[in-house]
Write a protein that holds these residues in place. Structure first.
Motif, PDB file in Angstrom:
ATOM      1  N   LEU A  46       8.818  25.372  40.605  1.00 51.69           N
ATOM      2  CA  LEU A  46       9.095  23.843  41.096  1.00 51.69           C
ATOM      3  C   LEU A  46       9.201  23.385  39.520  1.00 51.69           C
ATOM      4  O   LEU A  46       9.954  21.851  39.009  1.00 51.69           O
ATOM      5  CB  LEU A  46       8.979  24.019  42.241  1.00 51.69           C
ATOM      6  CG  LEU A  46       8.078  21.893  41.534  1.00 51.69           C
ATOM      7  CD1 LEU A  46       9.826  21.473  42.813  1.00 51.69           C
ATOM      8  CD2 LEU A  46       7.157  20.992  43.040  1.00 51.69           C
ATOM      9  N   GLY A  68      12.237  22.624  44.977  1.00 53.62           N
ATOM     10  CA  GLY A  68      12.594  22.644  44.467  1.00 53.62           C
ATOM     11  C   GLY A  68      14.560  22.547  44.948  1.00 53.62           C
ATOM     12  O   GLY A  68      15.113  21.813  43.614  1.00 53.62           O
ATOM     13  N   ARG A 102      17.528  19.807  44.179  1.00 53.06           N
ATOM     14  CA  ARG A 102      18.518  20.675  43.096  1.00 53.06           C
ATOM     15  C   ARG A 102      20.022  19.356  43.877  1.00 53.06           C
ATOM     16  O   ARG A 102      20.843  19.209  42.899  1.00 53.06           O
ATOM     17  CB  ARG A 102      18.092  21.013  41.956  1.00 53.06           C
ATOM     18  CG  ARG A 102      17.307  20.839  40.695  1.00 53.06           C
ATOM     19  CD  ARG A 102      17.096  20.022  40.359  1.00 53.06           C
ATOM     20  NE  ARG A 102      18.011  20.288  39.459  1.00 53.06           N
ATOM     21  CZ  ARG A 102      18.038  20.662  38.326  1.00 53.06           C
ATOM     22  NH1 ARG A 102      16.893  21.494  37.263  1.00 53.06           N
ATOM     23  NH2 ARG A 102      19.102  20.950  37.261  1.00 53.06           N
ATOM     24  N   ASN A 136      16.959  17.125  36.929  1.00 53.85           N
ATOM     25  CA  ASN A 136      15.340  17.282  36.345  1.00 53.85           C
ATOM     26  C   ASN A 136      14.937  16.700  35.534  1.00 53.85           C
ATOM     27  O   ASN A 136      13.897  17.202  35.751  1.00 53.85           O
ATOM     28  CB  ASN A 136      15.613  18.366  35.548  1.00 53.85           C
ATOM     29  CG  ASN A 136      16.222  18.182  33.803  1.00 53.85           C
ATOM     30  OD1 ASN A 136      16.821  17.539  33.981  1.00 53.85           O
ATOM     31  ND2 ASN A 136      16.275  18.705  33.238  1.00 53.85           N
TER      32      ASN A 136
END
Length: 586
Positions: A425, A394, A398, A404
């Motif tokens: 995550l 994650g 990102r 998201n």
């Protein structure tokens, strides 16, 4: 009366007794006075006897041993006192960068900034900007050469047993097709070993379309379901009764012709077990073509697996409607058996260690407790060999610029301590889905409990994703990357993180979110560059086989299939909703 000789003997024995008594007191008491009395007593005895030579001999031994005892006592005290002092003056070196797992701490520190930063520098609609071109365009050789016809009474048979997981078995099958063509033998449908870790009893027909496999190879290699009864009768109708021929790993085509072919001619049947990695990657072009044919055309998953994958895939694209049905597929290897096998340490302390020791004992017996086996968790992590956790995936995505609201399909088995490790995550990517969340229990009934069938479903969902993210080496990502390169002519987006660099960044809990993002964007650019590279070597190597890099060695198969508009991959029906270019599209 006592003669002189007897008197000497008695005095000598008395002297020895006094000496032994003194030595016993010396080693069992700490009183200096006691030792002093013993010395005086021994001295008086010597004076009484007026035989100084013998007495001084015993006294000398006594003094030497007494001094030796005091010396040892002094050195022991010195070491005991100096040890802690030396450790303070010269502390042990700090652990090397990247050797410790601090990803959870880093996430907790950066989460407020991540939560407020939803800017996206990656748009799934604009990922297909790289176009790979082959510099070397040689004319293809005749790939329609048929296997030489053989009389049924003279037919020779190759029997192999494929071991390992889904894609290691796939490698064995492709190699078996190539070896059968090399030896001009008939291939018996491969048997699968049951691994003591995965415990999957699936047969070839449970995973692959057996009829398609046989028919697609009929012009090159003859394939049959079973050995004829006349041969089986010689072995009491038991395949395991056929003597197994031990072939070395990565055996060359010359080895097969010199060592295996004569046995095949004599016995009419050769059984090779195990068969994983039993054929060299660099082999003659016409035999390499058979390996390409088996992997990219003949091996198609069974209808049960394909239908289930279609159902799950269409639901995934429905949930990705805001991105035109496109999604990112992440192959995550953080199951209990994988964590145990890696011998890496995370943040569960003694509880984790106890669970991993038990898992290793269940799966591999005493393999990990042998005296010559050294476990170095920190070194494994520094070298990029530790499975990435969900929170690390994650943070990486990102940081690379995926927002998201990016749809994520997680291809994985049951995550180790899923409730704890998967929660971060899901926070970073709320549109996270798995086969368990997209299909009902009834729909999954035919594959539940069968690791290879479950992996095959994940394989298909990853195959048609817009972006494929690999987090751990192994056969699954290698075969998948090669398949995507083949069906999309090299235009498939794959993210391959530099884990040796990533672990150093994840251990630094003082880093800022902006600094971490800069590093991740640089890593993404480097991954893109490596994804579109065409191998410069003309022959396959173990790290660059046709399964990972189908071009240029499988180019002739691609051209022959493309020119006749035939499917070269186990594709979904025409109404599939998957995004990404079709074969040959620009």
């Amino acid at each position: 009366m006592m003669n002189s000789k007897s008197y000497k003997i008695i005095e000598r024995e008395r002297g020895r007794e006094i000496y032994r008594h003194c030595m016993a007191l010396t080693y069992t008491t700490e009183s200096a006075a006691t030792g002093s009395r013993c010395r005086r007593r021994l001295h008086l005895h010597c004076k009484h006897r007026q035989k100084g030579v013998v007495c001084f001999f015993y006294a000398g031994i006594f003094y030497k041993r007494y001094l030796l005892f005091l010396t040892i006592l002094y050195i022991t005290g010195l070491i005991t006192c100096a040890g802690p002092l030396l450790s303070l003056l010269h502390p042990p070196p700090p652990p090397p960068p990247g050797s410790l797992y601090r990803s959870q701490e880093l996430f907790l520190k950066l989460w407020p900034e991540i939560q407020s930063d939803n800017s996206s520098v990656v748009e799934l609609d604009n990922l297909w900007r790289y176009r790979r071109k082959l510099k070397e365009q040689k004319l293809c050789q005749n790939t329609n050469a048929h296997q030489q016809p053989v009389s049924p009474t003279l037919q020779r048979y190759l029997v192999i047993e494929a071991n390992g997981g889904l894609n290691q078995q796939r490698s064995s099958i492709c190699n078996a097709v190539a070896v059968a063509g090399l030896l001009n033998a008939t291939l018996v449908i491969p048997h699968f070993d049951v691994h003591n870790v995965w415990k999957d009893p699936s047969t070839f027909a449970d995973i692959y379309d057996e009829d398609h496999f046989i028919s697609s190879l009929k012009d090159y290699v003859m394939v049959v379901h079973d050995l004829p009864d006349e041969l089986m009768e010689n072995y009491n109708f038991s395949i395991s009764a056929i003597p197994s021929m031990r072939v070395p790993a990565w055996a060359s085509s010359r080895y097969y012709m010199d060592e295996v072919y004569p046995v095949l001619q004599e016995t009419r049947v050769v059984r090779i077990s195990p068969f994983a990695n039993r054929l060299a990657t660099s082999i003659p072009p016409h035999i390499q073509f058979l390996r390409c044919l088996a992997n990219y055309k003949s091996l198609r998953f069974s209808s049960t697996i394909m239908n289930l994958a279609k159902v799950i895939g269409n639901r995934m694209t429905d949930k990705s409607s805001s991105f035109g049905g496109k999604y990112v597929a992440v192959h995550l290897r953080f199951e209990e058996d994988m964590v145990a096998f890696s011998c890496c340490e995370y943040d569960e302390g003694e509880t984790e260690k106890s669970e991993m020791d038990a898992a290793r004992k269940r799966g591999w017996g005493k393999k990990f407790t042998l005296k010559n086996r050294v476990s170095e968790p920190g070194l494994n992590r520094v070298n990029g060999k530790c499975p990435m956790t969900p929170v690390e995936v994650g943070l990486m995505l990102r940081g690379m610029g995926f927002s998201n609201n990016t749809p994520i399909y997680l291809a994985s088995g049951r995550i180790y301590k899923e409730d704890r490790y998967l929660e971060p995550l899901r926070k970073m990517f709320p549109l996270l889905e798995t086969k368990w969340s997209l299909a009902t229990a009834d729909e999954l009934a035919s594959v539940k409990g069968y690791s290879s069938r479950l992996a095959a479903v994940d394989y298909m969902l990853c195959l048609y994703s817009e972006v494929f993210v690999t987090t751990q080496g192994g056969n699954f990502p290698h075969f998948l990357m090669g398949q995507r390169r083949f069906i999309y002519n090299g235009h498939a987006k794959t993210i391959m993180p530099d884990k040796t660099r990533l672990v150093v960044l994840l251990q630094n809990t003082t880093t800022s979110w902006d600094g971490f993002k800069d590093e991740m964007e640089t890593m993404l650019a480097e991954s893109d560059r490596r994804s579109i590279m065409v191998p410069r070597v003309k022959k396959s190597t173990r790290k660059g086989s046709i399964y990972l890099n189908p071009l240029p060695e499988c180019r002739c198969l691609w051209e022959s299939q493309n020119s006749t508009s035939l499917s070269v991959t186990p594709a979904f029906p025409k109404d599939r909703k998957y995004g990404g270019p079709r074969l040959g599209e620009e």
